[in-house]
Design a protein around this motif. Structure first.
Motif, mmCIF file in Angstrom:
data_model
loop_
_atom_site.group_PDB
_atom_site.id
_atom_site.type_symbol
_atom_site.label_atom_id
_atom_site.label_comp_id
_atom_site.label_asym_id
_atom_site.label_seq_id
_atom_site.Cartn_x
_atom_site.Cartn_y
_atom_site.Cartn_z
ATOM 1 N N PRO A 2 -5.759 -2.471 -2.154
ATOM 2 C CA PRO A 2 -4.724 -2.995 -3.046
ATOM 3 C C PRO A 2 -3.699 -3.814 -2.253
ATOM 4 C CG PRO A 2 -4.315 -0.689 -2.588
ATOM 5 C CD PRO A 2 -5.627 -1.038 -1.936
ATOM 6 N N THR A 3 -3.105 -4.798 -2.908
ATOM 7 C CA THR A 3 -2.030 -5.561 -2.287
ATOM 8 C C THR A 3 -0.696 -4.957 -2.719
ATOM 9 O OG1 THR A 3 -1.901 -7.139 -4.111
ATOM 10 C CG2 THR A 3 -3.405 -7.687 -2.308
ATOM 11 N N ALA A 4 0.387 -5.454 -2.142
ATOM 12 C CA ALA A 4 1.719 -4.881 -2.371
ATOM 13 C C ALA A 4 2.088 -4.770 -3.840
ATOM 14 C CB ALA A 4 2.764 -5.703 -1.627
ATOM 15 N N ASN A 5 1.679 -5.729 -4.655
ATOM 16 C CA ASN A 5 2.067 -5.728 -6.067
ATOM 17 C C ASN A 5 0.988 -5.222 -7.006
ATOM 18 O OD1 ASN A 5 4.741 -6.713 -5.724
ATOM 19 N ND2 ASN A 5 3.867 -8.725 -5.290
ATOM 20 N N ASP A 6 -0.145 -4.794 -6.469
ATOM 21 C CA ASP A 6 -1.207 -4.268 -7.328
ATOM 22 C C ASP A 6 -0.786 -2.937 -7.941
ATOM 23 O OD1 ASP A 6 -2.949 -6.347 -6.929
ATOM 24 O OD2 ASP A 6 -4.144 -5.313 -5.413
ATOM 25 N N PRO A 7 -1.129 -2.719 -9.195
ATOM 26 C CA PRO A 7 -0.814 -1.432 -9.817
ATOM 27 C C PRO A 7 -1.774 -0.356 -9.304
ATOM 28 C CG PRO A 7 -1.949 -2.850 -11.375
ATOM 29 C CD PRO A 7 -1.736 -3.655 -10.128
ATOM 30 N N GLY A 19 1.853 6.612 -12.882
ATOM 31 C CA GLY A 19 1.644 5.172 -12.739
ATOM 32 C C GLY A 19 1.011 4.587 -13.973
ATOM 33 N N GLU A 21 2.086 2.104 -10.797
ATOM 34 C CA GLU A 21 3.238 1.603 -10.056
ATOM 35 C C GLU A 21 2.693 0.680 -8.972
ATOM 36 O OE1 GLU A 21 6.361 5.294 -10.349
ATOM 37 O OE2 GLU A 21 5.183 5.133 -8.527
ATOM 38 N N THR A 22 3.526 -0.218 -8.483
ATOM 39 C CA THR A 22 3.056 -1.096 -7.419
ATOM 40 C C THR A 22 2.857 -0.287 -6.141
ATOM 41 O OG1 THR A 22 5.266 -1.673 -6.645
ATOM 42 C CG2 THR A 22 4.288 -3.097 -8.359
ATOM 43 N N LEU A 23 1.984 -0.779 -5.289
ATOM 44 C CA LEU A 23 1.771 -0.133 -3.997
ATOM 45 C C LEU A 23 3.076 -0.079 -3.221
ATOM 46 C CD1 LEU A 23 0.003 1.095 -1.811
ATOM 47 C CD2 LEU A 23 -0.601 -1.234 -1.094
ATOM 48 N N ASP A 24 3.865 -1.139 -3.264
ATOM 49 C CA ASP A 24 5.154 -1.140 -2.572
ATOM 50 C C ASP A 24 6.043 0.017 -3.029
ATOM 51 O OD1 ASP A 24 4.885 -3.177 -0.752
ATOM 52 O OD2 ASP A 24 6.033 -4.639 -1.905
ATOM 53 N N TRP A 43 -6.835 2.628 -7.580
ATOM 54 C CA TRP A 43 -6.503 1.315 -8.111
ATOM 55 C C TRP A 43 -7.772 0.694 -8.664
ATOM 56 C CZ3 TRP A 43 -6.930 2.778 -3.134
ATOM 57 C CH2 TRP A 43 -7.874 2.141 -2.354
#
Length: 75
Positions: A2-7, A19, A21-24, A43
Motif C-alpha cells: 500500500p502507498t501512504a494514501n491507500d485505504p 477502517g 484509514e490511510t496507511l499514513d 488492503w
C-alpha cells in the motif's frame, strides 16, 4: 504494497476491524502508541492479513518476540 494514501483496514485488540484509514494515519497511530507494529492489516490486493511491521516499505521495528517472515509481504 500500500502507498501512504491507500485505504487499509486493521484489527484492534478486541478483534474488530477498523477502517478504512490511510496507511499514513495507521502509522501515526503506531508512533503515538495507540496500536502495535504487530497489528494485522489488509488492503485491496493483499492476499491475506499481515502484521504491519512486515509490510514491504513500512519502516517499523519488529515487536519483541516476533519472528520475521522470510520475505516482506507485498501486494
Amino acid at each position: 504494497m500500500p502507498t501512504a494514501n491507500d485505504p487499509i483496514r486493521w484489527v484492534d485488540r478486541q478483534g474488530q476491524q477498523i477502517g478504512p484509514e490511510t496507511l499514513d494515519l495507521v502509522l501515526q497511530r503506531v508512533h503515538a502508541g495507540q496500536i502495535s507494529p504487530a497489528t494485522l492489516v489488509w488492503w485491496e490486493g493483499a492476499a491475506e492479513w499481515v502484521p504491519l511491521w512486515q509490510v514491504e516499505g513500512v519502516d517499523l521495528p519488529a515487536p519483541p518476540g516476533a519472528k520475521a517472515a522470510p520475505h516482506p509481504v507485498a501486494a
